[in-house]
Design an enzyme around this catalytic site. Structure first.
Site, short mmCIF file in Angstrom:
data_model
loop_
_atom_site.label_atom_id
_atom_site.label_comp_id
_atom_site.label_asym_id
_atom_site.label_seq_id
_atom_site.Cartn_x
_atom_site.Cartn_y
_atom_site.Cartn_z
N SER A 215 78.27 -1.52 24.23
CA SER A 215 76.88 -1.07 24.15
C SER A 215 76.03 -2.09 23.38
O SER A 215 75.98 -3.25 23.77
CB SER A 215 76.86 0.32 23.51
OG SER A 215 75.62 0.94 23.69
N ASP A 435 75.94 4.12 34.65
CA ASP A 435 75.83 4.25 33.20
C ASP A 435 74.39 4.64 32.84
O ASP A 435 73.43 4.02 33.30
CB ASP A 435 76.20 2.91 32.56
CG ASP A 435 76.27 2.94 31.04
OD1 ASP A 435 75.79 3.89 30.43
OD2 ASP A 435 76.81 1.96 30.48
N HIS A 464 79.92 5.71 29.52
CA HIS A 464 79.46 4.59 28.72
C HIS A 464 80.59 4.17 27.80
O HIS A 464 81.10 4.96 27.02
CB HIS A 464 78.24 5.03 27.91
CG HIS A 464 77.61 3.97 27.08
ND1 HIS A 464 76.98 2.87 27.62
CD2 HIS A 464 77.50 3.84 25.74
CE1 HIS A 464 76.50 2.11 26.65
NE2 HIS A 464 76.80 2.68 25.50
#
Length: 528
Positions: A215, A435, A464
């Site tokens: 991320s 996502d 994710h």
């Protein structure tokens, strides 16, 4: 990216007037292309800090300059963790980051070392860290404790008074940060954290590092690779931030993607009508959900769950579909049984923010508001978010208020580095097509920017943070890369494609245990 401090890590999503000006030196928009080698650092002192889950975990701390351009000035502390290599030959340190910004990475070292095949983990010193301002690093920011305590004003500003309350609340948060941390805020940003990483590398005595980020951690890794390309040995980026949208545009894009994920959840509930009895038509289920939001905005469930808290509770389902059965049970209990208790319980589990969440949100805001330019005119926010809301009503305004302090942030704004890079060894990228936190386009963009990189795509996947979560196909490529440096090569946009994992099934019992995948997502944190 938007990091939900409900403190489950991870993307991204996201009025008038400025507060105080930043020191002139801190406000420079330019990022130097190269940096002088860091001064020698004292050797790290590692001590046992075992937990039940990670009995081999060790911890240390490292002093770094608050202002890297004044290395002899004020020092702050970065907290580190380690699982040592056990093989005879080491491949060096593997630094891991769970995202955020604002996510604590100390436990992630233990998770990654335990989730990798033993023969691969044994070859690395897996190094976790709390970035500057986070967790056990000092100082740890907490601008306004209890900022997310229920019940907040409704997210959707249906009246001027509601919008004015949201604006004043965001202003108050920025003002509180200024009052407590005016001397620190100019140095809480991605580039400063990247320079900390290179001091960690030097303190470890490693000429190069291996890096594995989820991320926001993908952006952190890409910026490190840009500023220190010859100090990167291997680079793994999972669920990739689009560097061209830092950060305002990325958050608007995230609103649309999370709305699609919420609709996928509602369609799943409709497919399991025999269990939840909310209707077989996804449109009917969607209408029930929005009616629930309207109801709790008028009368918060259990006095705790208003409209914003409801969105906070269901947003984690956009990150990880393993939460869907829990969310569906609470949804059905409220609608069909008129019972708010399961909804309150689920809010406490997935949406409530504790002290560590307050810290994470403070750092999230400090980094994103400092990293890049944000609109200072609230009219821009008003227009853009109503426009996005027309297409994506699920979390657009919730996300806007999450990021709104950036309209009033006291520091000047930096210019994000261009992460385009042709000096790296082959990097390995992982991206799910659906996502919500870091939409697919970000992975494609970074794949193009990092020459020689390879991208593995999870087709149809919406979770994710997709590696080390049970998809053997994805993990096969990760393991090969960490073991030998081998990357797949294909002729299209993706170098390799893996099928997504099956969607979850309704719970067998209401007390079903958590899954391993949930543990990973608990480490990663939300909104980035």
């Amino acid at each position: 990216m938007k990091k939900r401090a409900a403190a489950l890590c991870g993307a991204a999503t996201a009025v008038a007037g400025l507060l105080t000006a930043a020191p002139a030196a801190a406000g420079s928009a330019a990022v130097p292309a190269t940096f002088a080698p860091p001064a020698p650092r004292a050797a790290l002192t590692w001590k046992a800090c075992a937990t039940k889950d990670y009995p081999a975990l060790q911890c240390a701390s490292l002093k770094v300059p608050l202002d890297h351009d004044r290395p002899g000035g004020r020092q702050i502390t970065v907290a580190l963790s380690r699982i040592r290599h056990t093989a005879k030959t080491s491949q060096g340190p593997l630094l891991v980051n769970p995202g955020g910004p604002g996510g604590s990475g100390l436990s992630l070292a233990g998770f990654v070392a335990g989730a990798l095949p033993k023969e691969i983990a044994a070859q690395y010193d897996v190094i976790g860290f709390d970035p500057r301002g986070v967790g056990k690093s000092k100082p740890a920011l907490d601008c306004r404790p209890g900022y997310f305590n229920p019940v907040r004003p409704p997210s959707v500003p249906a009246t001027p008074a509601i919008e004015r309350a949201g604006v004043e609340r965001a202003q108050a948060f920025a003002k509180a940060c200024t009052a407590k941390y005016a001397d620190v805020l100019p140095y809480i940003d991605t580039v400063s954290t990247v320079r900390d990483l290179d001091l960690i590398r030097a303190a470890l005595g490693a000429p190069r590092i291996n890096y594995f980020g989820y991320s926001y951690g993908t952006y952190l890794g890409a910026v490190y690779a840009k500023l220190y390309p010859h100090r990167v040995r291997r680079l793994v980026l999972d669920s990739i931030v689009d560097p061209d949208g830092i950060w305002y545009d990325d958050n608007i894009g995230q609103d649309l993607a999370f709305n699609a994920r919420h609709q996928a959840f509602l369609a799943w509930v409709a497919r399991h009508d025999a269990t939840y009895k909310l209707g077989k038509d996804p449109a009917k289920v969607e209408a029930e959900w929005y009616a629930m939001r309207t109801a709790v905005q008028k009368e918060p469930a259990g006095g705790k769950v208003g409209g914003g808290e409801l969105e906070d509770t269901f947003l984690p389902g956009g990150y990880y579909n393993g939460y869907w059965p829990y969310l569906a049970e609470a949804f059905a209990a409220y609608v069909k049984d008129k019972d708010p208790a399961p909804l309150v319980k689920t809010y406490k589990r997935f949406g409530a923010v504790d002290a560590s969440g307050d810290n994470s949100y403070s750092v999230y805001t400090a980094v994103q508001c400092r990293d890049a330019r944000w609109p200072r005119d609230w009219n821009t926010w008003h227009h853009d978010n109503w426009e996005a809301f027309a297409k994506a009503p699920f979390s657009t305004w919730n996300n806007a208020w999450y990021n709104a302090p950036c309209a009033f942030w006291p520091t000047s704004r930096l210019t994000p580095p261009d992460v385009t890079n042709d000096e790296l060894p082959p990097a390995l990228l992982f991206q799910a097509t659906d996502d919500g936190a870091t939409p697919y386009e970000g992975g494609v963009s970074v794949h193009r920017k990092l020459r020689g990189s390879s991208m593995v795509v999870e087709q149809g996947g919406g979770n994710h943070g997709i590696t080390l979560s049970g998809n053997a196909c994805l993990d096969k490529y990760l393991t090969a890369y960490l073991g030998t440096g081998k990357v797949p090569r294909g002729s299209g946009e993706a170098d390799a494609v893996c099928e997504k994992q099956p969607d979850p099934k309704p719970l067998a019992t209401k007390e079903a245990t958590r899954t391993g995948g949930e543990r990973l997502h608990g480490l990663m944190g939300f909104r980035g």
